[in-house]
Design a protein around this motif. Sequence first.
Motif, PDB file in Angstrom:
ATOM      1  N   UNK A 135       0.533   6.022   1.713  1.00 27.88           N
ATOM      2  CA  UNK A 135      -0.736   5.296   1.796  1.00 27.88           C
ATOM      3  C   UNK A 135      -1.865   6.274   2.118  1.00 27.88           C
ATOM      4  N   UNK A 136      -2.961   6.111   1.406  1.00 27.80           N
ATOM      5  CA  UNK A 136      -4.196   6.840   1.692  1.00 27.80           C
ATOM      6  C   UNK A 136      -5.152   5.788   2.235  1.00 27.80           C
ATOM      7  N   UNK A 137      -5.685   6.033   3.435  1.00 28.48           N
ATOM      8  CA  UNK A 137      -6.485   4.995   4.092  1.00 28.48           C
ATOM      9  C   UNK A 137      -7.435   5.615   5.097  1.00 28.48           C
ATOM     10  N   UNK A 162     -11.672   8.681   6.446  1.00 28.40           N
ATOM     11  CA  UNK A 162     -11.640  10.088   6.039  1.00 28.40           C
ATOM     12  C   UNK A 162     -10.457  10.402   5.126  1.00 28.40           C
ATOM     13  N   UNK A 163      -9.776   9.364   4.614  1.00 27.42           N
ATOM     14  CA  UNK A 163      -8.680   9.592   3.687  1.00 27.42           C
ATOM     15  C   UNK A 163      -7.410  10.083   4.336  1.00 27.42           C
ATOM     16  N   UNK A 164      -6.985   9.460   5.414  1.00 23.53           N
ATOM     17  CA  UNK A 164      -5.729   9.803   6.088  1.00 23.53           C
ATOM     18  C   UNK A 164      -4.563   9.505   5.146  1.00 23.53           C
ATOM     19  N   UNK A 165      -3.586  10.392   5.079  1.00 19.60           N
ATOM     20  CA  UNK A 165      -2.419  10.215   4.219  1.00 19.60           C
ATOM     21  C   UNK A 165      -1.198  10.053   5.110  1.00 19.60           C
ATOM     22  N   UNK A 166      -0.493   8.925   4.925  1.00 17.82           N
ATOM     23  CA  UNK A 166       0.676   8.621   5.749  1.00 17.82           C
ATOM     24  C   UNK A 166       1.839   8.150   4.891  1.00 17.82           C
ATOM     25  N   UNK A 167       3.049   8.352   5.412  1.00 24.13           N
ATOM     26  CA  UNK A 167       4.209   7.660   4.849  1.00 24.13           C
ATOM     27  C   UNK A 167       3.962   6.167   5.039  1.00 24.13           C
ATOM     28  N   UNK A 209       1.852   1.464   8.173  1.00 20.92           N
ATOM     29  CA  UNK A 209       1.999   0.092   8.668  1.00 20.92           C
ATOM     30  C   UNK A 209       1.987   0.076  10.193  1.00 20.92           C
ATOM     31  N   UNK A 210       2.716   0.978  10.809  1.00 20.57           N
ATOM     32  CA  UNK A 210       2.749   1.029  12.272  1.00 20.57           C
ATOM     33  C   UNK A 210       1.364   1.362  12.842  1.00 20.57           C
ATOM     34  N   UNK A 261      -3.907   3.137  -2.064  1.00 22.92           N
ATOM     35  CA  UNK A 261      -5.098   3.934  -1.758  1.00 22.92           C
ATOM     36  C   UNK A 261      -6.233   2.961  -1.479  1.00 22.92           C
ATOM     37  N   UNK A 262      -6.760   3.025  -0.262  1.00 24.40           N
ATOM     38  CA  UNK A 262      -7.812   2.116   0.174  1.00 24.40           C
ATOM     39  C   UNK A 262      -9.077   2.918   0.445  1.00 24.40           C
ATOM     40  N   UNK A 263     -10.180   2.453  -0.108  1.00 23.04           N
ATOM     41  CA  UNK A 263     -11.483   3.102   0.111  1.00 23.04           C
ATOM     42  C   UNK A 263     -12.450   2.056   0.652  1.00 23.04           C
ATOM     43  N   UNK A 264     -12.958   2.296   1.847  1.00 26.57           N
ATOM     44  CA  UNK A 264     -13.903   1.363   2.465  1.00 26.57           C
ATOM     45  C   UNK A 264     -15.160   1.238   1.592  1.00 26.57           C
ATOM     46  N   UNK A 265     -15.689   0.031   1.545  1.00 30.61           N
ATOM     47  CA  UNK A 265     -16.958  -0.207   0.863  1.00 30.61           C
ATOM     48  C   UNK A 265     -18.043  -0.205   1.936  1.00 30.61           C
TER      49      UNK A 265
END
Length: 134
Positions: free
Chosen positions: A43-45, A48-53, A58-59, A126-130
């Motif tokens: 997941x990219x979220x 600042x575009x954090x990348x996580x398993x 989710x955690x 991949x989530x990008x804030x609006x």
Amino acid sequence: MTTTSTATAETIQAIEQAEAAWLVALTQGEEAMNALMLDDSRAVHGPVGKIDAGKDFVHFTWTRRRMVFAKAEELSITVRGNTAITTCLQEMHIVFDENLPPFPVQEAVTRVWEETPEGWRLAHSHQAKRMPPV
């Protein structure tokens, strides 16, 4: 909804159901979200575009906030074999502080789904804030 593929109506419907299940899972917690993800999902979220398993995402999400509402609009689905790429505009209402009303967050989202014997499972998000929300 926009569909770009030669996928069957049943396949498109199954992907739509997976998307709907994901929105419900966002308000139900870690177990519900993890059940819809592949073990090696990513997941990219964040702003600042954090990348996580996937499981770490989710955690992280559920230890920092609680989602009480989620909806998606302008769903687009592209199917290539056993992979589906969806895009949408997603809105979530999030409780950051129990003493305050839920805060609306809007995002442009891309999800990559893989067909498995158990159904469609999330491989990547991949989530990008609006900003500002519209």
